[in-house]
Write an enzyme that holds these catalytic residues in place. Structure first.
Site, PDB file in Angstrom:
ATOM      1  CE  LYS B 100      91.307  42.483  79.735  1.00 18.74           C
ATOM      2  NZ  LYS B 100      90.923  41.743  78.222  1.00 18.74           N
ATOM      3  N   GLY B 161      96.350  44.366  69.955  1.00 15.59           N
ATOM      4  CA  GLY B 161      97.934  45.068  69.880  1.00 15.59           C
ATOM      5  C   GLY B 161      97.830  45.333  67.881  1.00 15.59           C
ATOM      6  CB  ALA B 187      91.692  43.796  71.760  1.00 18.45           C
ATOM      7  N   GLY B 188      92.629  45.326  69.622  1.00 15.20           N
ATOM      8  CA  GLY B 188      92.571  46.127  68.517  1.00 15.20           C
ATOM      9  C   GLY B 188      92.379  47.237  68.190  1.00 15.20           C
ATOM     10  CG  ASN B 209      98.046  48.047  77.234  1.00  9.31           C
ATOM     11  OD1 ASN B 209      97.675  47.300  78.378  1.00  9.31           O
ATOM     12  ND2 ASN B 209      98.291  48.766  77.312  1.00  9.31           N
ATOM     13  CB  THR B 210      98.629  48.240  72.144  1.00 13.18           C
ATOM     14  OG1 THR B 210      98.126  46.743  73.184  1.00 13.18           O
ATOM     15  CG2 THR B 210      99.776  48.520  71.000  1.00 13.18           C
TER      16      THR B 210
END
Lengths: 78, 257
Positions: B100, B161, B187-188, B209-210
């Site tokens: 990635k 994040g 992401a986001g 992830n976050t």
């Protein structure tokens, strides 16, 4: 004995120690890491053959928890 | 969903939810959250091994590379040189030839440096890597990445994040129309509806992830995300009804008194 740099830290190791020997000394399983010697990545097969020289720079790299984008360079991992 | 596999560069993936492994309390929580998410692709960062304290456990003791596709990332790399170096090290560690690819442009936004991304991707593709690029929600860049040989693209929904959800749904839709490779929204994402929406638009997968690790109950959120991605995917395949301004009765008039 001779001095080398391992992951940014100076260490004293036995003269002529191999990369595999260094990993054993550090208690690191070779199958899950990559080793860079003076900016050249070593094939796993070279670990046993390659002897370190005085002043060599060794980077031992593995995987850490992460998603994306974390800043900072080379923070250490478990 | 067994008949609806995601294929990238000839590899088949069972789950359309991909997860990161950062920001968890400990490895036990990481493992439980990943199990609850149903993800079979797990992204990891590349870092120096701690040589002073060997008592610390290793992530891969908890995330079995035989069970999961380990997707190394170049998180934290701000230059082409670093991204290429980290990718090569990741491959040399012997877990995967997938990467990635991230070339981060700015610390505050963590937006990708797309010029650097294209340059690094070219180098790595030539070396045989399977490059999955973390890119901006820019259809032109996405197309360029595909043209140079990326077998999928990973546009962001919002800054890493941030939990802001899909900030530019129209660009995402254009990317989905423009490129003929899988699109993984990366992401986001903030909550389950963001993930469902990405999938309803036609994204092939979502990586996060976050949104999971930072939730009050990460394991419960991981499960929520699994349902969201599955629901969004099914709704996309089922085909939603068109939006209309006025009502359409769903009960027949016939037979009324």
């Amino acid at each position: 004995m001779m001095r080398v740099h391992v992951n940014g830290e100076q260490r004293t190791v036995a003269a002529g120690v191999t990369v595999a020997g260094l990993l054993t000394e550090l208690d690191i399983r070779p199958e899950r890491v990559a080793v860079e010697l003076n900016l050249n990545i070593l094939d796993r097969g070279e670990f046993e053959r390659r002897s370190l020289q005085e002043g060599d720079r060794v980077e031992i790299i593995g995987f850490i928890g992460g998603g994306a984008g974390q800043g900072g360079s080379w923070p250490t991992i478990g | 969903m067994a008949d609806d596999r995601l294929t990238i560069a000839g590899r088949e993936f069972r789950s359309r939810l991909w997860v990161g492994t950062g920001k968890y309390k400990d490895f036990v929580e990481t493992k439980k959250a990943i199990e609850a998410s149903g993800a079979d692709v797990v992204t990891v960062a590349v870092r120096r091994v701690n040589i002073t304290d060997r008592s610390k456990e290793n992530l891969l003791d908890y995330i079995d590379p035989k069970k999961y596709t380990i997707l190394p990332n170049t998180a934290g790399c701000y230059t082409v040189e670093d991204a290429v170096r980290y990718s090569r090290l990741a491959r040399a560690a012997g877990i995967s030839d997938l990467v990635k690819l991230e070339v981060i442009g700015d610390e505050k936004t963590l937006f990708p440096d797309t010029a650097g991304l294209i340059e690094a991707a070219k180098i790595l593709i030539k070396e045989g890597f399977i490059v999955l690029p973390y890119t901006n929600d820019d259809p032109i860049v996405a197309k360029k990445l595909v043209d140079i040989g990326c077998p999928a693209v990973m546009p962001l929904a919002a800054p890493i994040g941030s939990g802001l959800g899909i900030r530019n749904p129209y660009n995402l839709k254009i990317i989905l129309e423009t490129v003929k490779v899988p699109v993984i929204v990366d992401a986001g994402v903030g909550t389950a509806s963001d993930a469902a929406l990405a999938m309803e638009y036609g994204a092939d997968a979502v990586l996060m992830n976050t949104a999971i690790a930072g939730a009050k109950d990460p394991i419960m959120m991981a499960e929520a995300m699994k349902y969201a991605v599955d629901a969004g995917r099914l709704a996309y395949r089922a085909g939603r009804i068109p939006r209309k301004l006025y009502a359409t009765a769903s009960s027949p008039i016939e037979g009324m008194l």
